[in-house]
Design an enzyme around this catalytic site. Sequence first.
Site, short mmCIF file in Angstrom:
data_model
loop_
_atom_site.label_atom_id
_atom_site.label_comp_id
_atom_site.label_asym_id
_atom_site.label_seq_id
_atom_site.Cartn_x
_atom_site.Cartn_y
_atom_site.Cartn_z
N CYS A 115 99.00 -13.07 -18.51
CA CYS A 115 98.85 -14.06 -17.45
C CYS A 115 100.07 -13.98 -16.54
CB CYS A 115 98.73 -15.46 -18.05
SG CYS A 115 98.68 -16.81 -16.86
N CYS A 128 96.55 -10.81 -10.33
CA CYS A 128 96.06 -11.84 -11.26
C CYS A 128 95.20 -11.10 -12.28
CB CYS A 128 95.26 -12.90 -10.53
SG CYS A 128 94.42 -14.09 -11.62
#
Length: 282
Positions: free
Chosen positions: A70, A177
């Site tokens: 992440c 991302c």
Amino acid sequence: MKIALMDSGTGLLAAAAVMRRLRPDADLVLSSDPDGMPWGPRTPEDVTAHALAVARSAAAHHPDALIVACNTASVHALPALRAALEPGIPVIGTVPAIKPAAAGGGPLAIWATPATTGSPYQRDLIERFGRGVEVTGVPCPGLADAVQAADEAAIDDAIAAAAARTPRGLRSVVLGCTHYELVAERIRAALQQPGAPALVLYGSAEAVAAQALRRIGAEPAPAAAPTGALSVILSGRPAGLPAEALAFAEGRLLAGGRTDLAPDTPAGGLAHADGVAAAVRR
């Protein structure tokens, strides 16, 4: 061998699928926080608190390493995660692969969440690794949420909107991302110009998986017997893979429904950091 991966949501599927391919015999622990999503709008302190809770749920399974799959958690919570878990559990963070993309020449774009696109963190990466290269930050509002929900129409709309903000004539695009890696070929299709050289997409899944193996002194063994188990934790609760995860080839691979990845997945369609240094925060 047991490898844990953590994320706010399904963005961890890309790195988990690569790890499954590299070591079919490794047990995998997937820990995410659907109750606390999204993490992006939270304060750094709040992100850190949620990330620590997710990491501790994974650590209770006694993994050999933890991949922080992440970008948001790696930016804000990595020092706290390492302070809490290392040296017992090596923690591998993720950053956008700007360095290898810039080394390949520009112009390039970085697709990221709106918060990341305007952050000092991304500006610093561009300053450090993108000097002399034309770099454009492209905010992608709604794309991570659409991927998380496996909402096909919303994914298409978010990609189309981001593509409209992306300059033409690019050499490469960094996917900033981890959720975006699950729809890499849809992004490529939206950006590829007729007659232009093939657009290169840079993700981080392969780099962080390879680095996790290095940190524990293990080698890839893709021919190993597929004996690895899968444990899923959703906001601290044992669970199965969410239905949304099965919308993606990576999720189906992890569920045991298939043993390969289609060409539009990170293992087949994305460049990654040579030597992993640019996509991994050790």
